[in-house]
Design an enzyme around this catalytic site. Sequence first.
Site, PDB file in Angstrom:
ATOM      1  N   LEU A  50      51.229  -1.621   3.873  1.00  0.00           N
ATOM      2  CA  LEU A  50      50.896  -0.421   4.645  1.00  0.00           C
ATOM      3  C   LEU A  50      51.691  -0.409   5.954  1.00  0.00           C
ATOM      4  O   LEU A  50      51.987  -1.453   6.523  1.00  0.00           O
ATOM      5  CB  LEU A  50      49.401  -0.410   4.968  1.00  0.00           C
ATOM      6  CG  LEU A  50      48.457  -0.037   3.816  1.00  0.00           C
ATOM      7  CD1 LEU A  50      47.054  -0.557   4.080  1.00  0.00           C
ATOM      8  CD2 LEU A  50      48.429   1.495   3.648  1.00  0.00           C
ATOM      9  N   GLY A  95      51.204  -9.624   2.414  1.00  0.00           N
ATOM     10  CA  GLY A  95      52.180  -8.557   2.216  1.00  0.00           C
ATOM     11  C   GLY A  95      51.549  -7.203   1.974  1.00  0.00           C
ATOM     12  O   GLY A  95      52.202  -6.285   1.493  1.00  0.00           O
ATOM     13  N   LYS A  96      50.275  -7.069   2.319  1.00  0.00           N
ATOM     14  CA  LYS A  96      49.598  -5.774   2.129  1.00  0.00           C
ATOM     15  C   LYS A  96      49.802  -4.867   3.336  1.00  0.00           C
ATOM     16  O   LYS A  96      49.447  -3.694   3.308  1.00  0.00           O
ATOM     17  CB  LYS A  96      48.097  -5.992   1.923  1.00  0.00           C
ATOM     18  CG  LYS A  96      47.740  -6.810   0.682  1.00  0.00           C
ATOM     19  CD  LYS A  96      46.259  -7.200   0.728  1.00  0.00           C
ATOM     20  CE  LYS A  96      45.865  -8.058  -0.469  1.00  0.00           C
ATOM     21  NZ  LYS A  96      44.509  -8.644  -0.285  1.00  0.00           N
ATOM     22  N   LEU A  97      50.308  -5.449   4.389  1.00  0.00           N
ATOM     23  CA  LEU A  97      50.502  -4.729   5.647  1.00  0.00           C
ATOM     24  C   LEU A  97      51.746  -5.300   6.293  1.00  0.00           C
ATOM     25  O   LEU A  97      51.927  -6.520   6.324  1.00  0.00           O
ATOM     26  CB  LEU A  97      49.283  -4.962   6.559  1.00  0.00           C
ATOM     27  CG  LEU A  97      49.273  -4.325   7.936  1.00  0.00           C
ATOM     28  CD1 LEU A  97      49.023  -2.815   7.817  1.00  0.00           C
ATOM     29  CD2 LEU A  97      48.173  -4.944   8.799  1.00  0.00           C
ATOM     30  N   SER A 148      45.627  -9.313   6.151  1.00  0.00           N
ATOM     31  CA  SER A 148      46.358  -8.746   5.015  1.00  0.00           C
ATOM     32  C   SER A 148      47.863  -8.840   5.210  1.00  0.00           C
ATOM     33  O   SER A 148      48.624  -8.645   4.263  1.00  0.00           O
ATOM     34  CB  SER A 148      45.909  -7.312   4.744  1.00  0.00           C
ATOM     35  OG  SER A 148      46.254  -6.468   5.809  1.00  0.00           O
TER      36      SER A 148
END
Lengths: 311, 311, 311, 311
Positions: free
Chosen positions: A243, A271-273, A267
């Site tokens: 994100l 690697g989600k952000l 996160s």
Amino acid sequence: MHLRAGMTVAELTDAMAKAGVIQGGRVGRSANIVAEIFSDPDYTTFITLTGPLCHGGLRNIFSDLIRWGYIDAVVTNGANIVGDLIEAMGHHHYVGKEDADDEALYEEGINRAYDIYFKNQTFIDLETYFYRILDEIPEEKRVNSSIHGLLREVGLRVEDENSILHVAAEKNVPIFSPGFVDCMLGIPMWMYSREKPLSLNPLKDFDLFGDIVFNAKKSGAILLGGGTPKHHTQYMHTLREGLDAAIQISSAPVADGSLSGAPLRESVSWGKLHGENLEMTATIFGEITSIFPLIIASALEKIENSRSKQM
Amino acid sequence: MHLRAGMTVAELTDAMAKAGVIQGGRVGRSANIVAEIFSDPDYTTFITLTGPLCHGGLRNIFSDLIRWGYIDAVVTNGANIVGDLIEAMGHHHYVGKEDADDEALYEEGINRAYDIYFKNQTFIDLETYFYRILDEIPEEKRVNSSIHGLLREVGLRVEDENSILHVAAEKNVPIFSPGFVDCMLGIPMWMYSREKPLSLNPLKDFDLFGDIVFNAKKSGAILLGGGTPKHHTQYMHTLREGLDAAIQISSAPVADGSLSGAPLRESVSWGKLHGENLEMTATIFGEITSIFPLIIASALEKIENSRSKQM
Amino acid sequence: MHLRAGMTVAELTDAMAKAGVIQGGRVGRSANIVAEIFSDPDYTTFITLTGPLCHGGLRNIFSDLIRWGYIDAVVTNGANIVGDLIEAMGHHHYVGKEDADDEALYEEGINRAYDIYFKNQTFIDLETYFYRILDEIPEEKRVNSSIHGLLREVGLRVEDENSILHVAAEKNVPIFSPGFVDCMLGIPMWMYSREKPLSLNPLKDFDLFGDIVFNAKKSGAILLGGGTPKHHTQYMHTLREGLDAAIQISSAPVADGSLSGAPLRESVSWGKLHGENLEMTATIFGEITSIFPLIIASALEKIENSRSKQM
Amino acid sequence: MHLRAGMTVAELTDAMAKAGVIQGGRVGRSANIVAEIFSDPDYTTFITLTGPLCHGGLRNIFSDLIRWGYIDAVVTNGANIVGDLIEAMGHHHYVGKEDADDEALYEEGINRAYDIYFKNQTFIDLETYFYRILDEIPEEKRVNSSIHGLLREVGLRVEDENSILHVAAEKNVPIFSPGFVDCMLGIPMWMYSREKPLSLNPLKDFDLFGDIVFNAKKSGAILLGGGTPKHHTQYMHTLREGLDAAIQISSAPVADGSLSGAPLRESVSWGKLHGENLEMTATIFGEITSIFPLIIASALEKIENSRSKQM
């Protein structure tokens, strides 16, 4: 901060942002972040719904935001779909007491979620209402269907301008709900599936979710509550570089190690952000119905002010 | 209560039960309730898993309880299935710090959930491992499959005596997971499904879940955490006259109106729990890894003591 | 509820009050309750302060409310007195990160409370500043003094129009602080008392607190946080027939049995609150800096609107 | 971890320590830390009490620990002193329901703290009992007295071998309580002080507290709950180079910035804790009555085992 009679909602959140600390500071900053996400056409914007948010009075905020083009995808638990449909039918919940005699309520045919009361009859009527809609949906769209696909078909048949499902279907905004079968429509759908063709294939939902994530120039999220909707939205962003912006309001504790309570910075490690984008994030520890309306009302005012200036 | 060196675990929980108040009292009572549920052959017993419980060290407790015949059905989030398979592969998590530099962790290829650290490689290996198992499952069992059906096929192919999936498959204990696609195996399953036949139909899971609930003489539940597993188990019990006994450990707050934090008595109003049976329930507000082992170790001791007396 | 750009703060809380449930409903109702307490001249109004509220940006809200005559007594922890004096000296805190390297901060001479940072020098200067004020206070007012008496003497010597202590002293509003010695001024006061006459007698504070409670026609309270300030205010109301109206914002959990998290209705059993008056109460579970400004800004607007109508 | 019938309490916490993560890991480590603090004669050990701990069944644990010489100073809220004296009088609380009709309880003369019920008569008798003790204390020890000094005089006159105050007085262990006047004995003491000589000077308590801290070779703390007792103990350790070891069990949230919820590492920045000693600390987020007995029972077993080995 100094308060005064007649200050606008955005003036209030600006004062909170200026104080800058504890949760008030995060709420103030969140109004700015949401205003920026909503204003920048490059953003693909996700909203996640966990907890009884429709029942908590937020339903029209969600359907308005979708109508106004601010939301590109909804990721929700099943309960908010149920809450949306109950109101679409013209039923309502009641405001009760959270310290109730639940045995007495059971005898009276009342179901309680904290201080939100529902009549049993509401769920009986919901079943009939939902069966009628399912009957109207062509069989080929009911078999081996993605969940968002079925919800879109339902939304097209809901006659209520304030319905999230209806507005989302009209605006072509998908509603994802990976755990949808776990809601008050689960048993009715199962019963229906034993009589007539109906089957869901949740892996199919990844096609569209993946496309949206892949195609986003920038990706932003408003994460309301934890649970499956929060995780799923973050998880799907491992398909891109995470994100770009997000706010989160959650009352879940950090200390049990669950994803529901995890701060956004955690996160980053997954690697989600984007790690560089922590300034475009705010992790608010708090309860949604008492905080989210302030943030959105302020963001709307900021967007309006910004448009006025440009003219 | 007086404590002393060398007291047994059950002596400790008995002292807590005798004090009887606040959460210590509930923990003490819970040991008695669990001992009774486990001892009474009339009980069909459900356990629900939410939060990183396998990662938190509880995996072997669950697989032991299943092996010993104390559990008749598991209802879990996807994360605990992932946690079970990671250890079945021979991988492990690491004990880290919860106040970490998440950008640095990302650079190092480490994923963090609170103080639980995983190497990226673990998830890459998990994908390969899971694909290999999927390949071994006959195609007809991979298409339009219930989720518990697929998990059983997986479990039969996991070679680890401590694996929950493996032991459950061997003991014919179903593992339900309504939101299973929302876990670290979701994207791999989706990828797989684009190459080879794989599809899930979660409405099919209701057949077996319904049968188990219908056929239970008495029904008991150990509800660990909230979320979909807790709700689904309670919800399915509206198909009979509710649960007969239950303990719940949840760190979710009551005040946001979510099901995760709702005390058990609230479920009486919904018919998910017998109102007369509140004495066979305990709603513990707390964190699972710090409380659940004490309850189970005590219950095991109580069962053993009771058996010894009978002989 | 529908939101729109340009809605006023009171319109927002009215929408929340209309939804009526979960914490948003309580926040909405609280604005109405506070407006009524502030408008009705029969009310004697207490405000209690626990947590780093001054540091959290609320200091001027408190001093303004006192200046405007809305508050008749303050009951606070010591930390908010310290926070008030730090700003009166012209010092400030800094906005930092809550995930900090505390050893590094220690080396740099920075003290951290969550994301609020203070320089060591601030507390060194505070000591000098406070000693200077103590020196100015006549000896007979420093010996065997009530705590509110000493704080009044301090407030008279603080030269800052935004200071809570200063405005309270000017408006003759007492500041009670039963645990005052437990704050960053505790050790300095002790050191001072070893050199020069200084002694506190907290039982003396009961004289004035008792008078205020006895003489109140109606008694209302805004309880911010738990701890000693909340308990003391409720406890002193056992001297009359309890509070007539109260709102509470606390993030403390209910489930540990502490007074900090206890809902207001619990205090009915103790005679700290009129049982008939539960409609004039709201127990909000939440964090203060993110919720309190909204309630007060709304109440001020409601009072202004009501005055305009009367003219 | 594997559990089995008949495992000892220390075996259980060792298994939790080995898992090492989330709160279970902290509980396991805490047993080791407490065992080390209790075993090492160089440690001066503080215990802080916040919340209704005596009422929650922990009273005898505290008085036993003092009797056995493991505790060198107690820092408590007033409520636990009241709870200790109630039981010393031979009165008791009752186990009730936390979802009660508080108006009905009020009518019945019952006071409720969560699920702990007290008869009004208990507090009336407490007043008489306390007045009788005060009368026995020589006047010079009642005037301008430190709080610990008065509590010691009370303790010497309490006739109950399980009383914290009594055992502490006998063992010469001071009981500090900076906010003592804010408890159910506050109004009685005030009334008494209007008839007979009685005055407290809390700054005097710093003399002894300071001496203990200055003279400690090593300093350890068991911090139960937040509030004034926790802060005061940490704050007084700025007089030396901070605590050398500490465990904390608190259910207060981190996110409101209050000291009650602050993790121990935050106190490093203030010099309240040695930064190098974080390995000798454990910050447990949880509820005390459900966790503390396990830690202490385990520590006692570990000490006994260690002694057996040495022989």
